[in-house]
Design a protein around this motif. Sequence first.
Motif, PDB file in Angstrom:
ATOM      1  N   VAL A  23      21.209 -33.558 -20.305  1.00 62.75           N
ATOM      2  CA  VAL A  23      21.256 -32.253 -20.957  1.00 62.75           C
ATOM      3  C   VAL A  23      20.465 -31.252 -20.126  1.00 62.75           C
ATOM      4  CG1 VAL A  23      20.664 -30.990 -23.045  1.00 62.75           C
ATOM      5  CG2 VAL A  23      21.464 -33.337 -23.215  1.00 62.75           C
ATOM      6  N   SER A  24      21.045 -30.089 -19.911  1.00 54.26           N
ATOM      7  CA  SER A  24      20.389 -29.024 -19.157  1.00 54.26           C
ATOM      8  C   SER A  24      20.285 -27.809 -20.066  1.00 54.26           C
ATOM      9  CB  SER A  24      21.217 -28.692 -17.909  1.00 54.26           C
ATOM     10  OG  SER A  24      20.661 -27.604 -17.228  1.00 54.26           O
ATOM     11  N   THR A  25      19.061 -27.481 -20.501  1.00 56.30           N
ATOM     12  CA  THR A  25      18.883 -26.379 -21.437  1.00 56.30           C
ATOM     13  C   THR A  25      18.086 -25.253 -20.804  1.00 56.30           C
ATOM     14  OG1 THR A  25      16.847 -27.325 -22.316  1.00 56.30           O
ATOM     15  CG2 THR A  25      18.889 -27.930 -23.424  1.00 56.30           C
ATOM     16  N   ASP A  26      18.271 -24.065 -21.335  1.00 59.21           N
ATOM     17  CA  ASP A  26      17.492 -22.893 -20.931  1.00 59.21           C
ATOM     18  C   ASP A  26      17.202 -22.093 -22.205  1.00 59.21           C
ATOM     19  OD1 ASP A  26      16.272 -20.785 -19.720  1.00 59.21           O
ATOM     20  OD2 ASP A  26      17.931 -20.297 -18.389  1.00 59.21           O
ATOM     21  N   PRO A  27      16.196 -22.519 -22.980  1.00 63.76           N
ATOM     22  CA  PRO A  27      15.957 -21.916 -24.288  1.00 63.76           C
ATOM     23  C   PRO A  27      15.643 -20.424 -24.242  1.00 63.76           C
ATOM     24  CG  PRO A  27      14.572 -23.859 -23.982  1.00 63.76           C
ATOM     25  CD  PRO A  27      15.280 -23.606 -22.708  1.00 63.76           C
ATOM     26  N   GLY A  28      14.881 -19.991 -23.257  1.00 66.22           N
ATOM     27  CA  GLY A  28      14.522 -18.570 -23.179  1.00 66.22           C
ATOM     28  C   GLY A  28      15.736 -17.688 -22.971  1.00 66.22           C
ATOM     29  N   THR A  29      16.601 -18.088 -22.069  1.00 66.46           N
ATOM     30  CA  THR A  29      17.809 -17.305 -21.812  1.00 66.46           C
ATOM     31  C   THR A  29      18.757 -17.364 -23.002  1.00 66.46           C
ATOM     32  OG1 THR A  29      17.584 -17.751 -19.451  1.00 66.46           O
ATOM     33  CG2 THR A  29      19.733 -16.968 -20.211  1.00 66.46           C
ATOM     34  N   THR A  30      18.828 -18.506 -23.655  1.00 66.11           N
ATOM     35  CA  THR A  30      19.684 -18.624 -24.841  1.00 66.11           C
ATOM     36  C   THR A  30      19.226 -17.659 -25.922  1.00 66.11           C
ATOM     37  OG1 THR A  30      20.143 -20.948 -24.366  1.00 66.11           O
ATOM     38  CG2 THR A  30      20.541 -20.198 -26.620  1.00 66.11           C
ATOM     39  N   ARG A  31      17.913 -17.633 -26.201  1.00 69.08           N
ATOM     40  CA  ARG A  31      17.390 -16.698 -27.208  1.00 69.08           C
ATOM     41  C   ARG A  31      17.657 -15.251 -26.807  1.00 69.08           C
ATOM     42  NH1 ARG A  31      12.805 -20.112 -27.132  1.00 69.08           N
ATOM     43  NH2 ARG A  31      11.754 -18.550 -25.856  1.00 69.08           N
TER      44      ARG A  31
ATOM     45  N   ALA B 235      24.148 -20.019 -34.878  1.00 68.75           N
ATOM     46  CA  ALA B 235      24.724 -21.122 -35.652  1.00 68.75           C
ATOM     47  C   ALA B 235      26.059 -21.561 -35.072  1.00 68.75           C
ATOM     48  CB  ALA B 235      24.894 -20.698 -37.110  1.00 68.75           C
ATOM     49  N   LEU B 236      26.845 -20.602 -34.596  1.00 65.93           N
ATOM     50  CA  LEU B 236      28.155 -20.911 -34.031  1.00 65.93           C
ATOM     51  C   LEU B 236      28.046 -21.790 -32.788  1.00 65.93           C
ATOM     52  CD1 LEU B 236      31.247 -20.294 -34.150  1.00 65.93           C
ATOM     53  CD2 LEU B 236      30.777 -18.429 -32.574  1.00 65.93           C
ATOM     54  N   ILE B 237      27.069 -21.517 -31.940  1.00 73.34           N
ATOM     55  CA  ILE B 237      26.934 -22.314 -30.715  1.00 73.34           C
ATOM     56  C   ILE B 237      26.068 -23.549 -30.919  1.00 73.34           C
ATOM     57  CG2 ILE B 237      27.313 -20.327 -29.213  1.00 73.34           C
ATOM     58  CD1 ILE B 237      24.277 -20.381 -28.610  1.00 73.34           C
ATOM     59  N   GLY B 238      25.449 -23.691 -32.104  1.00 67.86           N
ATOM     60  CA  GLY B 238      24.654 -24.873 -32.399  1.00 67.86           C
ATOM     61  C   GLY B 238      23.213 -24.772 -31.950  1.00 67.86           C
ATOM     62  N   SER B 239      22.690 -23.570 -31.888  1.00 67.90           N
ATOM     63  CA  SER B 239      21.308 -23.353 -31.467  1.00 67.90           C
ATOM     64  C   SER B 239      20.386 -23.278 -32.676  1.00 67.90           C
ATOM     65  CB  SER B 239      21.217 -22.043 -30.679  1.00 67.90           C
ATOM     66  OG  SER B 239      19.878 -21.741 -30.364  1.00 67.90           O
ATOM     67  N   ASP B 240      19.141 -23.693 -32.472  1.00 66.69           N
ATOM     68  CA  ASP B 240      18.143 -23.470 -33.501  1.00 66.69           C
ATOM     69  C   ASP B 240      17.323 -22.241 -33.097  1.00 66.69           C
ATOM     70  OD1 ASP B 240      16.447 -24.362 -31.505  1.00 66.69           O
ATOM     71  OD2 ASP B 240      15.993 -26.269 -32.470  1.00 66.69           O
ATOM     72  N   VAL B 241      16.281 -21.926 -33.850  1.00 65.59           N
ATOM     73  CA  VAL B 241      15.514 -20.709 -33.571  1.00 65.59           C
ATOM     74  C   VAL B 241      14.704 -20.804 -32.268  1.00 65.59           C
ATOM     75  CG1 VAL B 241      15.395 -19.950 -35.959  1.00 65.59           C
ATOM     76  CG2 VAL B 241      13.619 -21.463 -35.056  1.00 65.59           C
ATOM     77  N   ARG B 242      14.539 -22.021 -31.734  1.00 62.52           N
ATOM     78  CA  ARG B 242      13.822 -22.188 -30.463  1.00 62.52           C
ATOM     79  C   ARG B 242      14.721 -21.910 -29.259  1.00 62.52           C
ATOM     80  NH1 ARG B 242      12.867 -28.141 -30.605  1.00 62.52           N
ATOM     81  NH2 ARG B 242      14.883 -27.938 -31.581  1.00 62.52           N
TER      82      ARG B 242
ATOM     83  N   SER C 288      20.654 -30.478 -32.156  1.00 59.74           N
ATOM     84  CA  SER C 288      20.693 -31.938 -32.145  1.00 59.74           C
ATOM     85  C   SER C 288      19.660 -32.547 -31.191  1.00 59.74           C
ATOM     86  CB  SER C 288      22.095 -32.402 -31.740  1.00 59.74           C
ATOM     87  OG  SER C 288      22.394 -31.932 -30.439  1.00 59.74           O
ATOM     88  N   VAL C 289      18.904 -31.706 -30.489  1.00 60.91           N
ATOM     89  CA  VAL C 289      17.942 -32.190 -29.491  1.00 60.91           C
ATOM     90  C   VAL C 289      16.535 -31.868 -29.975  1.00 60.91           C
ATOM     91  CG1 VAL C 289      17.160 -31.896 -27.105  1.00 60.91           C
ATOM     92  CG2 VAL C 289      19.597 -31.873 -27.620  1.00 60.91           C
ATOM     93  N   ASP C 290      15.618 -32.817 -29.853  1.00 62.84           N
ATOM     94  CA  ASP C 290      14.243 -32.547 -30.286  1.00 62.84           C
ATOM     95  C   ASP C 290      13.543 -31.613 -29.294  1.00 62.84           C
ATOM     96  OD1 ASP C 290      13.481 -34.134 -28.138  1.00 62.84           O
ATOM     97  OD2 ASP C 290      12.793 -35.803 -29.352  1.00 62.84           O
ATOM     98  N   ASP C 291      12.420 -31.064 -29.730  1.00 62.74           N
ATOM     99  CA  ASP C 291      11.706 -30.043 -28.944  1.00 62.74           C
ATOM    100  C   ASP C 291      11.248 -30.564 -27.586  1.00 62.74           C
ATOM    101  OD1 ASP C 291      10.692 -27.400 -28.677  1.00 62.74           O
ATOM    102  OD2 ASP C 291       8.673 -28.190 -29.038  1.00 62.74           O
ATOM    103  N   ALA C 292      10.713 -31.774 -27.546  1.00 58.12           N
ATOM    104  CA  ALA C 292      10.209 -32.329 -26.287  1.00 58.12           C
ATOM    105  C   ALA C 292      11.334 -32.503 -25.273  1.00 58.12           C
ATOM    106  CB  ALA C 292       9.507 -33.657 -26.537  1.00 58.12           C
ATOM    107  N   THR C 293      12.460 -32.992 -25.729  1.00 59.59           N
ATOM    108  CA  THR C 293      13.605 -33.159 -24.834  1.00 59.59           C
ATOM    109  C   THR C 293      14.105 -31.822 -24.343  1.00 59.59           C
ATOM    110  OG1 THR C 293      14.241 -35.165 -26.015  1.00 59.59           O
ATOM    111  CG2 THR C 293      15.914 -34.139 -24.633  1.00 59.59           C
ATOM    112  N   CYS C 294      14.174 -30.846 -25.251  1.00 54.66           N
ATOM    113  CA  CYS C 294      14.664 -29.526 -24.887  1.00 54.66           C
ATOM    114  C   CYS C 294      13.747 -28.876 -23.846  1.00 54.66           C
ATOM    115  CB  CYS C 294      14.760 -28.636 -26.122  1.00 54.66           C
ATOM    116  SG  CYS C 294      15.327 -26.971 -25.768  1.00 54.66           S
ATOM    117  N   ARG C 295      12.466 -28.884 -24.106  1.00 50.94           N
ATOM    118  CA  ARG C 295      11.502 -28.257 -23.180  1.00 50.94           C
ATOM    119  C   ARG C 295      11.403 -29.031 -21.880  1.00 50.94           C
ATOM    120  NH1 ARG C 295      11.308 -23.312 -25.249  1.00 50.94           N
ATOM    121  NH2 ARG C 295      10.918 -23.433 -27.447  1.00 50.94           N
ATOM    122  N   GLY C 296      11.564 -30.341 -21.949  1.00 49.13           N
ATOM    123  CA  GLY C 296      11.465 -31.165 -20.753  1.00 49.13           C
ATOM    124  C   GLY C 296      12.649 -30.993 -19.817  1.00 49.13           C
TER     125      GLY C 296
END
Length: 119
Positions: free
Chosen positions: A45-53, A96-103, A108-116
Amino acid sequence: MPRTSSGRAVALLVVLGVVLAAAPTLAAGFTLCGVSGCTGGGFGVSTDPGTTRALLVVAGVVAALPLATYAWLRRSGKLAACAGALAVVVMLLAGALIGSDVRGCPSSVDDATCRGNAR
């Protein structure tokens, strides 16, 4: 004497804003999990929470901009408040449509996995 706004014009501006908000919502979907998707597709999984928000906020602003402009031209505080509410609602619905939480992480991914896995 205050000018009244046309209900049809307001509805068309809301629809226009929501349609325009599709582009940043789509981009937020790609930054949420990357091109491989939230399963990783063998690459992880490759996430970019800051850009997503940020893109979800942009989607809300883009959705509200036509109505906010109309409110400014009509000098209507009521329409401006509606534009602000529209921005918040579209931002939350797009997330909600893309499946994002407020972070800004996949729900479906926990915080540690997302940030890691953040790029």
